[in-house]
Design an enzyme around this catalytic site. Structure first.
Site, PDB file in Angstrom:
ATOM      1  N   CYS A   1      -3.592  -1.369   5.751  1.00  0.00           N
ATOM      2  CA  CYS A   1      -3.561  -2.020   4.436  1.00  0.00           C
ATOM      3  C   CYS A   1      -4.950  -2.520   4.014  1.00  0.00           C
ATOM      4  O   CYS A   1      -5.831  -1.715   3.765  1.00  0.00           O
ATOM      5  CB  CYS A   1      -2.514  -3.126   4.395  1.00  0.00           C
ATOM      6  SG  CYS A   1      -1.938  -3.448   2.706  1.00  0.00           S
TER       7      CYS A   1
ATOM      8  N   HIS B   1       2.238  -0.923   5.120  1.00  0.00           N
ATOM      9  CA  HIS B   1       2.623  -1.709   6.297  1.00  0.00           C
ATOM     10  C   HIS B   1       3.805  -1.068   7.023  1.00  0.00           C
ATOM     11  O   HIS B   1       4.902  -1.628   7.062  1.00  0.00           O
ATOM     12  CB  HIS B   1       2.989  -3.132   5.888  1.00  0.00           C
ATOM     13  CG  HIS B   1       1.818  -3.990   5.556  1.00  0.00           C
ATOM     14  ND1 HIS B   1       0.975  -4.509   6.524  1.00  0.00           N
ATOM     15  CD2 HIS B   1       1.331  -4.401   4.364  1.00  0.00           C
ATOM     16  CE1 HIS B   1       0.027  -5.233   5.936  1.00  0.00           C
ATOM     17  NE2 HIS B   1       0.213  -5.181   4.631  1.00  0.00           N
TER      18      HIS B   1
ATOM     19  N   GLU C   1       4.455  -1.059  10.021  1.00  0.00           N
ATOM     20  CA  GLU C   1       4.888  -1.883  11.154  1.00  0.00           C
ATOM     21  C   GLU C   1       5.827  -3.011  10.755  1.00  0.00           C
ATOM     22  O   GLU C   1       6.401  -3.691  11.618  1.00  0.00           O
ATOM     23  CB  GLU C   1       3.650  -2.477  11.854  1.00  0.00           C
ATOM     24  CG  GLU C   1       3.012  -3.664  11.167  1.00  0.00           C
ATOM     25  CD  GLU C   1       2.185  -3.324   9.925  1.00  0.00           C
ATOM     26  OE1 GLU C   1       1.729  -4.257   9.239  1.00  0.00           O
ATOM     27  OE2 GLU C   1       2.000  -2.123   9.634  1.00  0.00           O
TER      28      GLU C   1
END
Length: 302
Positions: free
Chosen positions: A142, A235, A237
């Site tokens: 990001c 993102h 994750e």
């Protein structure tokens, strides 16, 4: 994958409850292999939550990975206790003589600042420059990806007319590239940002190969042609409830915030969000570790 972390890192207990194999330091020393050395520069304010998310994403290959957590010396975190930082984190000055097989540079909530206004920008530039000779491959997430696009390729970020917030569909380019091996033609990925690196500028850079993008969010996944730098402008994750927490946090602050796109069933914030991106997130981290770190790194650094 046995993720090797310090015995008393708080994320360890949570990962073990999820049946994720976490190897403590004592057991790791009994295995006669060289683990991969992975460094995570955690720029997020809630460092413990980010630790958990990234360690979970790294947990799907049979490779043993030794984790070193880094924080910046030029910025004092106000959201993570000094006790946690002092116990589990090191600074770049403490590790800069070491070499790492892989490195992850996280995002950071500093989008409203120019890069040069960020108080740890100079330190981050030194670290990104240091990775050229000391790290086999670096994964930027990001804002970390936007910072690398700017520092390495001279591509400035731009503000979006409204916050990009939700789960968006990505389309794969270059299917034969190992980083996207096994992925479907389209997949979902979380985004939460006010800025982006312009799509046209990324495509125009001869050193960068774009691997996944969409009309709505621009370039999501790209890499330098030598595989030493991977850029993820999103993102993957994130946990199931991360965007929900962000949404209600902003509501509680009285900020203008739209409901995250493609997130709640029937677009109803009272419903439990659907987890639609985890498999491709795991595959992304697995492919990066396998093809760009494990298979590319020397057995012994010289």
């Amino acid at each position: 994958m046995p993720v090797r972390i310090q015995n008393d890192l708080p994320a360890k207990e949570r990962l073990e409850r999820e049946n994720i194999f976490v190897m403590n330091e004592s057991r790791a020393t009994t295995q006669d292999i060289r683990p991969l050395e992975l460094c995570i520069l955690n720029l997020m304010p809630g460092k413990e939550e980010t630790e958990l998310q990234i360690l979970r994403a790294l947990s799907n290959t049979p490779l043993q990975v030794n984790i070193t957590l880094l924080t910046t010396a030029s910025h004092t975190s106000s959201h993570t206790s000094s006790a946690h930082l002092n116990k589990f984190y090191q600074t770049w000055d403490e590790v800069k003589e070491n070499r790492f097989d892989g490195m992850i540079i996280t995002g950071a909530p500093v989008e409203n600042l120019t890069f040069e206004e960020v108080d740890y920008w100079e330190e981050l530039c030194h670290i990104m420059d240091w990775t050229r000779e000391h790290v086999t491959s670096t994964l930027h997430i990001c804002w970390g990806a936007q910072a690398a696009y700017y520092y390495r390729h001279g591509i400035q970020k731009e503000e979006l007319p409204a916050k990009l917030f939700g789960i968006y569909q990505m389309k794969i380019n270059h299917r034969k590239e190992p980083l996207v091996r096994g992925m479907d033609d389209v997949f979902m990925a979380p985004h939460s940002r006010h800025t982006q690196t312009p799509t046209e500028a990324i495509h125009a850079c001869r050193d960068i190969k774009v691997l996944a993008e969409s009309d709505e969010v621009g370039v999501f996944l790209a890499m330098t042609t030598d595989g030493k730098n991977v850029y993820v402008q999103g993102h993957p994750e994130y946990d199931r409830m991360t965007l929900d927490k962000e949404y209600h946090r902003d509501l509680d602050k009285g900020l203008e915030i739209a409901i995250p796109v493609n997130y709640y069933p029937d677009n109803d914030p009272e419903e439990r969000p659907l987890l639609t991106w985890r498999s491709h997130s795991d595959l992304l981290y697995t492919n990066w570790l396998n093809y760009y770190v494990y298979q590319a790194t020397p057995y012994e650094w010289s």
